[in-house]
Each structure stands twice: as C-alpha cells, then as structure tokens.
Enzyme design. Structure first.
Site, PDB file in Angstrom:
ATOM      1  N   GLU A 148      39.482  93.610  23.323  1.00 29.79           N
ATOM      2  CA  GLU A 148      40.759  93.690  22.593  1.00 29.79           C
ATOM      3  C   GLU A 148      40.709  94.690  21.441  1.00 29.79           C
ATOM      4  O   GLU A 148      41.748  95.083  20.927  1.00 29.79           O
ATOM      5  CB  GLU A 148      41.127  92.311  22.032  1.00 29.79           C
ATOM      6  CG  GLU A 148      41.396  91.265  23.081  1.00 29.79           C
ATOM      7  CD  GLU A 148      41.947  89.980  22.476  1.00 29.79           C
ATOM      8  OE1 GLU A 148      41.136  89.211  21.912  1.00 29.79           O
ATOM      9  OE2 GLU A 148      43.169  89.785  22.540  1.00 29.79           O
ATOM     10  N   TYR A 153      67.601  94.456   5.639  1.00 29.70           N
ATOM     11  CA  TYR A 153      66.747  94.122   6.785  1.00 29.70           C
ATOM     12  C   TYR A 153      66.189  95.368   7.457  1.00 29.70           C
ATOM     13  O   TYR A 153      65.140  95.315   8.092  1.00 29.70           O
ATOM     14  CB  TYR A 153      67.462  93.217   7.795  1.00 29.70           C
ATOM     15  CG  TYR A 153      68.837  93.663   8.250  1.00 29.70           C
ATOM     16  CD1 TYR A 153      69.016  94.762   9.057  1.00 29.70           C
ATOM     17  CD2 TYR A 153      69.964  92.943   7.882  1.00 29.70           C
ATOM     18  CE1 TYR A 153      70.278  95.160   9.483  1.00 29.70           C
ATOM     19  CE2 TYR A 153      71.226  93.318   8.289  1.00 29.70           C
ATOM     20  CZ  TYR A 153      71.376  94.438   9.095  1.00 29.70           C
ATOM     21  OH  TYR A 153      72.630  94.822   9.492  1.00 29.70           O
ATOM     22  N   VAL A 168      45.911  86.306  14.839  1.00 32.51           N
ATOM     23  CA  VAL A 168      47.325  86.374  14.475  1.00 32.51           C
ATOM     24  C   VAL A 168      47.561  85.660  13.144  1.00 32.51           C
ATOM     25  O   VAL A 168      48.483  85.997  12.397  1.00 32.51           O
ATOM     26  CB  VAL A 168      48.234  85.803  15.589  1.00 32.51           C
ATOM     27  CG1 VAL A 168      48.255  86.724  16.786  1.00 32.51           C
ATOM     28  CG2 VAL A 168      47.834  84.395  15.978  1.00 32.51           C
ATOM     29  N   GLU A 169      46.718  84.672  12.827  1.00 33.24           N
ATOM     30  CA  GLU A 169      46.818  83.985  11.541  1.00 33.24           C
ATOM     31  C   GLU A 169      46.668  84.972  10.375  1.00 33.24           C
ATOM     32  O   GLU A 169      47.422  84.921   9.390  1.00 33.24           O
ATOM     33  CB  GLU A 169      45.723  82.908  11.426  1.00 33.24           C
ATOM     34  CG  GLU A 169      45.984  81.638  12.204  1.00 33.24           C
ATOM     35  CD  GLU A 169      45.513  81.690  13.653  1.00 33.24           C
ATOM     36  OE1 GLU A 169      45.309  82.807  14.188  1.00 33.24           O
ATOM     37  OE2 GLU A 169      45.379  80.611  14.255  1.00 33.24           O
ATOM     38  N   LYS A 228      52.198  86.577  20.304  1.00 32.07           N
ATOM     39  CA  LYS A 228      51.376  87.510  21.079  1.00 32.07           C
ATOM     40  C   LYS A 228      51.723  87.243  22.537  1.00 32.07           C
ATOM     41  O   LYS A 228      51.160  86.332  23.165  1.00 32.07           O
ATOM     42  CB  LYS A 228      49.897  87.226  20.776  1.00 32.07           C
ATOM     43  CG  LYS A 228      48.935  88.308  21.212  1.00 32.07           C
ATOM     44  CD  LYS A 228      47.525  87.991  20.696  1.00 32.07           C
ATOM     45  CE  LYS A 228      46.504  88.968  21.218  1.00 32.07           C
ATOM     46  NZ  LYS A 228      45.123  88.618  20.788  1.00 32.07           N
TER      47      LYS A 228
HETATM   48  N1  LIG Z   1      44.854  80.317  16.897  1.00 33.06           N
HETATM   49  C1  LIG Z   1      44.404  81.450  17.534  1.00 33.06           C
HETATM   50  N2  LIG Z   1      43.744  81.333  18.695  1.00 33.06           N
HETATM   51  C2  LIG Z   1      43.321  82.435  19.309  1.00 33.06           C
HETATM   52  C3  LIG Z   1      43.561  83.713  18.783  1.00 33.06           C
HETATM   53  C4  LIG Z   1      44.265  83.800  17.558  1.00 33.06           C
HETATM   54  O1  LIG Z   1      44.531  84.905  17.010  1.00 33.06           O
HETATM   55  N3  LIG Z   1      44.680  82.655  16.964  1.00 33.06           N
HETATM   56  N4  LIG Z   1      43.142  84.818  19.470  1.00 33.06           N
HETATM   57  C5  LIG Z   1      42.503  84.729  20.622  1.00 33.06           C
HETATM   58  C6  LIG Z   1      42.192  85.921  21.409  1.00 33.06           C
HETATM   59  O2  LIG Z   1      42.273  87.111  20.675  1.00 33.06           O
HETATM   60  C7  LIG Z   1      43.195  85.880  22.580  1.00 33.06           C
HETATM   61  O3  LIG Z   1      44.479  86.271  22.149  1.00 33.06           O
HETATM   62  C8  LIG Z   1      42.749  86.690  23.740  1.00 33.06           C
HETATM   63  O4  LIG Z   1      43.549  86.351  24.873  1.00 33.06           O
HETATM   64  C9  LIG Z   1      42.137  83.446  21.214  1.00 33.06           C
HETATM   65  N5  LIG Z   1      42.631  82.314  20.475  1.00 33.06           N
END
Ligand SMILES: Nc1nc2c(c(=O)[nH]1)N=C([C@H](O)[C@@H](O)CO)CN2
Length: 120
Positions: free
Chosen positions: A21, A53, A72-73, A98
C-alpha cells in the site's frame, strides 16, 4: 446549530499499513459536517460571513493528496485539526471512507469522528 457540509469529497492518497500500500495511490472519500451560524451570511447574502465550502474543499484535497498516513484514523485526526484551526470551525463530524479496502464491504470501511465543542 447550523452546519456547512461537504459530502463525498474524493481524493487519492498513499494510505495503508501494508508494504504494497505504500507504493500506490488509493481512493478516499471524505464527508464533513461543520458547525457554523449561517444567519449573518444569509441576512447579508455575503460569502465572507460564512464558511466557504469551496475553500475548505480545496485545502482538504491538497492536504490529503500529499499525505502518507498508515491509518485512516491518523488521517482523520489531522484533517479535523486542520479544518478546525485554519477555518475557525468549533465542531465537526468527519467520515473518512476507504472504498476499496475490503472487497466484500460494498459501502467501504473507515472511521467517523467528532471533534470540538458543539455549539447549541
Ligand atoms: N481501523 C483500521 N483498520 C485497518 C486500517 C485502518 O487504517 N484502520 N488499515 C488497514 C489496511 O491498510 C487495509 O486498509 C488494507 O486493506 C487494515 N485495517
């Protein structure tokens, strides 16, 4: 309190925890709800009195496109802080989706956060 919202803001970024990734761009979709008292802008029909906006969208797109977070957090937390600080937004709700991460999750995966104090 009133809100200004941005729904379905789409952008590609380096995002993810796995090695594969870190070498690709992946789509992200952001939804923002931001507290703003719109009455002055409405009364004066005046863009300068409201939360623009378009300006928020441009800044968030620029920031996310050049970001390289793993989670993503982390992305959500930084975007929330940026919007609140740079645009004087007292409270916001931010969803980061995502879409392609889990093939079987047709609506995408991600996080939903609320930050700040919500005006009454
Ligand atoms: N709570 C999360 N769980 C996961 C994340 C994330 O960003 N927050 N990311 C991944 C991997 O990058 C995933 O997107 C690959 O498919 C896994 N779990």
């Amino acid at each position: 309190m009133d809100q200004v919202f941005i729904k379905g803001l789409s952008v590609e970024a380096v995002i993810g925890v796995y090695d594969w990734e870190r070498t690709i761009l992946q789509p992200l979709v952001l939804d923002l709800e931001m507290s703003w008292d719109i009455r002055a802008a409405a009364a004066g029909d005046d863009l300068s009195a409201t939360l623009d906006y378009a300006a928020v969208s441009t800044r968030v797109l620029e920031y996310v496109a050049s970001s390289q977070f793993q989670l993503v957090e982390a992305l959500a937390e930084h975007v929330a802080a940026l919007v609140m600080h740079e645009f004087s937004v007292p409270w916001l709700r931010l969803r980061v989706t995502k879409p392609g991460a889990i093939e079987q999750a047709s609506g995408g995966v991600g996080v939903l956060i609320e930050r700040g104090a919500r005006p009454v």
